[in-house]
Design a protein around this motif. Structure first.
Motif, short mmCIF file in Angstrom:
data_model
loop_
_atom_site.label_atom_id
_atom_site.label_comp_id
_atom_site.label_asym_id
_atom_site.label_seq_id
_atom_site.Cartn_x
_atom_site.Cartn_y
_atom_site.Cartn_z
N ASP A 245 77.27 -18.01 67.94
CA ASP A 245 76.98 -19.35 68.45
C ASP A 245 77.66 -20.38 67.58
O ASP A 245 77.69 -20.26 66.36
CB ASP A 245 75.47 -19.61 68.48
N ARG A 246 78.22 -21.38 68.22
CA ARG A 246 78.89 -22.45 67.49
C ARG A 246 78.36 -23.80 67.92
O ARG A 246 77.98 -23.99 69.07
CB ARG A 246 80.40 -22.41 67.74
N VAL A 247 78.35 -24.71 66.98
CA VAL A 247 77.98 -26.09 67.28
C VAL A 247 79.28 -26.85 67.51
O VAL A 247 80.16 -26.87 66.65
CB VAL A 247 77.20 -26.71 66.09
N LYS A 248 79.40 -27.46 68.67
CA LYS A 248 80.61 -28.23 68.98
C LYS A 248 80.56 -29.57 68.26
O LYS A 248 79.51 -30.00 67.78
CB LYS A 248 80.75 -28.42 70.48
N LYS A 249 81.71 -30.21 68.21
CA LYS A 249 81.85 -31.45 67.44
C LYS A 249 80.83 -32.52 67.85
O LYS A 249 80.23 -33.16 66.99
CB LYS A 249 83.28 -31.99 67.59
N ASP A 250 80.63 -32.71 69.14
CA ASP A 250 79.69 -33.76 69.57
C ASP A 250 78.27 -33.49 69.10
O ASP A 250 77.55 -34.40 68.69
CB ASP A 250 79.75 -33.98 71.09
N GLU A 251 77.86 -32.23 69.12
CA GLU A 251 76.53 -31.87 68.63
C GLU A 251 76.47 -32.02 67.11
O GLU A 251 75.46 -32.48 66.56
CB GLU A 251 76.18 -30.43 69.03
N PHE A 252 77.55 -31.65 66.43
CA PHE A 252 77.60 -31.82 64.98
C PHE A 252 77.48 -33.29 64.61
O PHE A 252 76.74 -33.66 63.68
CB PHE A 252 78.92 -31.24 64.44
N VAL A 253 78.15 -34.16 65.37
CA VAL A 253 78.08 -35.61 65.13
C VAL A 253 76.65 -36.10 65.34
O VAL A 253 76.13 -36.88 64.55
CB VAL A 253 79.08 -36.38 66.03
N ARG A 254 75.98 -35.62 66.39
CA ARG A 254 74.58 -36.01 66.63
C ARG A 254 73.69 -35.59 65.47
O ARG A 254 72.85 -36.36 65.00
CB ARG A 254 74.07 -35.40 67.93
N LEU B 136 74.61 -34.98 62.37
CA LEU B 136 74.97 -35.76 61.19
C LEU B 136 74.38 -37.17 61.27
O LEU B 136 73.86 -37.69 60.28
CB LEU B 136 76.50 -35.83 61.05
N ALA B 137 74.44 -37.77 62.44
CA ALA B 137 73.86 -39.12 62.62
C ALA B 137 72.37 -39.10 62.32
O ALA B 137 71.86 -40.00 61.64
CB ALA B 137 74.12 -39.62 64.04
N THR B 138 71.68 -38.08 62.78
CA THR B 138 70.25 -37.96 62.49
C THR B 138 70.01 -37.80 61.00
O THR B 138 69.15 -38.46 60.42
CB THR B 138 69.66 -36.74 63.25
N CYS B 139 70.80 -36.94 60.36
CA CYS B 139 70.66 -36.70 58.93
C CYS B 139 70.93 -37.96 58.12
O CYS B 139 70.25 -38.25 57.13
CB CYS B 139 71.62 -35.58 58.51
N MET B 140 71.94 -38.73 58.54
CA MET B 140 72.33 -39.96 57.84
C MET B 140 71.48 -41.16 58.25
O MET B 140 71.64 -42.24 57.69
CB MET B 140 73.81 -40.27 58.12
N LYS B 141 70.63 -40.97 59.25
CA LYS B 141 69.84 -42.07 59.80
C LYS B 141 70.74 -43.24 60.22
O LYS B 141 70.54 -44.38 59.83
CB LYS B 141 68.77 -42.53 58.80
N THR B 142 71.75 -42.89 61.00
CA THR B 142 72.70 -43.88 61.49
C THR B 142 73.04 -43.58 62.94
O THR B 142 72.50 -42.64 63.52
CB THR B 142 73.97 -43.88 60.60
N ASP B 143 73.91 -44.37 63.52
CA ASP B 143 74.30 -44.15 64.91
C ASP B 143 75.42 -43.11 65.00
O ASP B 143 76.08 -42.79 64.00
CB ASP B 143 74.74 -45.47 65.56
N GLU B 144 75.62 -42.58 66.19
CA GLU B 144 76.63 -41.53 66.41
C GLU B 144 78.05 -42.04 66.17
O GLU B 144 78.91 -41.28 65.73
CB GLU B 144 76.49 -40.92 67.80
N GLU B 145 78.30 -43.31 66.44
CA GLU B 145 79.63 -43.87 66.23
C GLU B 145 80.00 -43.82 64.74
O GLU B 145 81.12 -43.45 64.38
CB GLU B 145 79.68 -45.31 66.74
N THR B 146 79.06 -44.18 63.88
CA THR B 146 79.31 -44.13 62.44
C THR B 146 79.50 -42.70 61.97
O THR B 146 80.42 -42.40 61.20
CB THR B 146 78.13 -44.78 61.68
N ALA B 147 78.65 -41.79 62.45
CA ALA B 147 78.77 -40.38 62.08
C ALA B 147 80.10 -39.80 62.55
O ALA B 147 80.76 -39.05 61.81
CB ALA B 147 77.60 -39.58 62.65
#
Length: 78
Positions: free
Chosen positions: A3-12, A14-25
């Motif tokens: 199983d792999r996490v695609k880039k868009d899911e990885f960005v989501r 990361l945004a959650t982890c960074m407590k920021t929006d997806e655009e910034t991530a």
């Protein structure tokens, strides 16, 4: 592990982890990828403690990408 996490899911994630929006991530992900590419192109490796080392090993007509996982990752996959 197939199983792999695609880039868009990885960005989501990361945004959650960074407590920021997806655009910034997404900007961070693009910046990291671009910086890694330029570093490898310059013939240098990258070491990320906790993750491992990445480098390109020139071989014959093409380069070989190598990854030396950290002890933490090795323990995870044993």
């Amino acid at each position: 592990m197939t199983d792999r996490v695609k880039k868009d899911e990885f960005v989501r994630r990361l945004a959650t982890c960074m407590k920021t929006d997806e655009e910034t991530a997404a900007a961070w992900v693009e910046g990291i990828i671009d910086t890694l590419y330029k570093t490898f192109k310059a013939g240098k490796g990258v070491t990320l403690p906790g993750l491992g080392g990445f480098y390109v090993c020139p071989k014959r007509e093409r380069g070989v990408f190598k990854f030396n996982p950290s002890q933490r990752l090795r323990a995870l996959f044993r």
